[in-house]
Design a protein around this motif. Structure first.
Motif, PDB file in Angstrom:
ATOM      1  N   PRO A  73      -2.604 -11.652   3.005  1.00 39.52           N
ATOM      2  CA  PRO A  73      -2.405 -10.237   2.672  1.00 39.52           C
ATOM      3  C   PRO A  73      -1.251  -9.674   3.486  1.00 39.52           C
ATOM      4  O   PRO A  73      -0.955 -10.160   4.582  1.00 39.52           O
ATOM      5  N   PHE A  74      -0.578  -8.652   2.946  1.00 46.09           N
ATOM      6  CA  PHE A  74       0.567  -8.045   3.619  1.00 46.09           C
ATOM      7  C   PHE A  74       0.284  -6.579   3.907  1.00 46.09           C
ATOM      8  O   PHE A  74       0.208  -5.771   2.971  1.00 46.09           O
ATOM      9  N   PRO A  75       0.126  -6.180   5.172  1.00 42.29           N
ATOM     10  CA  PRO A  75       0.144  -4.751   5.463  1.00 42.29           C
ATOM     11  C   PRO A  75       1.443  -4.150   4.956  1.00 42.29           C
ATOM     12  O   PRO A  75       2.516  -4.742   5.118  1.00 42.29           O
ATOM     13  N   VAL A  76       1.386  -2.966   4.357  1.00 40.05           N
ATOM     14  CA  VAL A  76       2.575  -2.447   3.690  1.00 40.05           C
ATOM     15  C   VAL A  76       3.605  -1.859   4.655  1.00 40.05           C
ATOM     16  O   VAL A  76       4.767  -1.687   4.301  1.00 40.05           O
ATOM     17  N   LYS A 110       8.005  -1.424   5.219  1.00 44.30           N
ATOM     18  CA  LYS A 110       8.665  -2.715   5.309  1.00 44.30           C
ATOM     19  C   LYS A 110       7.809  -3.836   4.720  1.00 44.30           C
ATOM     20  O   LYS A 110       8.300  -4.717   4.008  1.00 44.30           O
ATOM     21  N   GLY A 111       6.518  -3.824   5.021  1.00 44.21           N
ATOM     22  CA  GLY A 111       5.654  -4.866   4.516  1.00 44.21           C
ATOM     23  C   GLY A 111       5.608  -4.906   2.999  1.00 44.21           C
ATOM     24  O   GLY A 111       5.503  -5.987   2.402  1.00 44.21           O
ATOM     25  N   GLU A 112       5.685  -3.745   2.381  1.00 45.72           N
ATOM     26  CA  GLU A 112       5.726  -3.679   0.922  1.00 45.72           C
ATOM     27  C   GLU A 112       6.918  -4.455   0.376  1.00 45.72           C
ATOM     28  O   GLU A 112       6.820  -5.203  -0.614  1.00 45.72           O
ATOM     29  N   GLY A 143       0.168  -8.474  11.516  1.00 46.81           N
ATOM     30  CA  GLY A 143      -0.834  -8.904  10.551  1.00 46.81           C
ATOM     31  C   GLY A 143      -0.602 -10.316  10.072  1.00 46.81           C
ATOM     32  O   GLY A 143      -1.531 -11.139  10.014  1.00 46.81           O
ATOM     33  N   LEU A 144       0.647 -10.640   9.705  1.00 50.59           N
ATOM     34  CA  LEU A 144       0.948 -11.996   9.244  1.00 50.59           C
ATOM     35  C   LEU A 144       0.722 -13.018  10.348  1.00 50.59           C
ATOM     36  O   LEU A 144       0.250 -14.142  10.092  1.00 50.59           O
ATOM     37  N   GLU A 192      -2.983  -2.388   2.375  1.00 53.70           N
ATOM     38  CA  GLU A 192      -2.494  -3.757   2.407  1.00 53.70           C
ATOM     39  C   GLU A 192      -2.399  -4.293   0.989  1.00 53.70           C
ATOM     40  O   GLU A 192      -3.195  -3.925   0.116  1.00 53.70           O
ATOM     41  N   ARG A 193      -1.403  -5.144   0.756  1.00 51.30           N
ATOM     42  CA  ARG A 193      -1.267  -5.819  -0.520  1.00 51.30           C
ATOM     43  C   ARG A 193      -2.027  -7.147  -0.456  1.00 51.30           C
ATOM     44  O   ARG A 193      -2.062  -7.805   0.588  1.00 51.30           O
TER      45      ARG A 193
END
Length: 315
Positions: free
Chosen positions: A211-214, A108-110, A221-222, A299-300
């Motif tokens: 950064p975005f955990p995928v 989802k994070g991706e 994280g956010l 993470e992105r």
């Protein structure tokens, strides 16, 4: 509870009804703010169309232009999700068509991370695509503070989560994993009723710095990174009533909890787990069979570090 959190609950927790739509439209027009709504979707044919239709009817009409663009990001559905969303009036983008030089990974994070490249709103509002009995106040409620309160940057929805008709019994991963983690390690976030909820609105200027955990860890994280980036007073929550959605089984929740713990662990130490995987057991042919699943660890980077994003906004 910390004194700062008690104060935050009094000054940064609202109900959707506190800001009538007319007030939001006036504030939006006065500030020239644009709003994008993003629905990440994977095999949600049964519900995505009704959500899109409600947003278009109630928040995108000529008299109620609160939302400027509505995008469904299809992350590889095998059912009619994309068709249902398009028929209801959404712009549908496939995850793999966004930033194709960087192969997508499941999660989802991706999808949320890639959505920043195909939307343009000053405020980005995320809504899960599996909601039933959806009401457009889910969107207007959480977007509202970002239009009327210049110092607010991140707003989570809060709601009751029934499970099989029993009030307050949903959110099992929240109660067993996320809430203890936040209370013990990030007590300033202890006032969030639904820290893992998939409905939240954020200023783009903040999202592009994070950064975005995928995977499943993206929400916690956010939230944690926003606290460290802009501080507690820039965060808020809005009560939007009741959230009804598709519940997952216990093993899926176990995998979710592992990803959330991994995300929190990275933020506590920026270290590495010895073995980022989770073994669960299923009964088959009279015996318990182990099934091992990887725990989302990737993470992105912040989107403003991506050349294509910088080029798009410089144009």
């Amino acid at each position: 509870m910390l004194e700062e959190v008690e104060r935050w609950l009094r000054t940064r927790s609202w109900a959707a009804a506190d800001r009538p739509l007319e007030r939001l439209l006036a504030a939006k027009a006065a500030r020239g703010t644009t709003v994008s709504v993003v629905l990440p979707a994977l095999d949600e044919e049964a519900t995505v169309g009704a959500i899109v239709a409600a947003i278009r009817r109630d928040l995108m009409g000529p008299r109620t232009p609160l939302v400027d663009e509505l995008v469904v990001i299809d992350s590889g559905s095998t059912d009619g999700t994309a068709r249902a969303a398009a028929d209801a009036g959404a712009r549908v983008v496939h995850r793999d068509d966004v930033l194709p030089r960087l192969p997508a990974v499941p999660g989802k994070g991706e999808v949320l991370w890639r959505s920043l490249l195909v939307t343009g709103g000053d405020v980005v509002c995320f809504v899960d695509a599996d909601l039933r009995d959806f009401d457009a106040s889910f969107v207007s409620g959480i977007v509202g503070p970002l239009l009327t309160e210049p110092d607010v940057q991140f707003v989570k929805a809060t709601y009751d989560r029934p499970l099989d008709g029993a009030a307050g019994q949903g959110g099992r991963v929240t109660e067993l994993m996320a809430r203890p983690l936040l209370n013990l390690h990030w007590p300033l976030l202890a006032g969030f009723v639904q820290p893992l909820g998939g409905e939240y609105a954020v200023r783009r200027s903040l999202l592009e710095r994070l950064p975005f955990p995928v995977g499943y860890g993206v929400e916690i994280g956010l939230l944690i990174d926003s606290l460290h980036t802009v501080g507690l007073d820039a965060l808020a929550q809005v009560d939007v009533g009741v959230r009804v959605h598709r519940h997952q089984d216990g093993q899926a929740l176990g995998r979710m909890a592992a990803a959330i713990y991994r995300t929190a662990q990275l933020r506590l130490s920026r270290g590495h787990l010895i073995r980022p995987s989770l073994t669960q057991f299923e009964r088959a042919d009279g015996a318990f069979v182990p099934r091992t699943h990887p725990v989302d660890a990737e993470e992105r980077p912040p989107m403003r570090e991506i050349a294509e994003y910088e080029a798009r906004h410089a144009a």
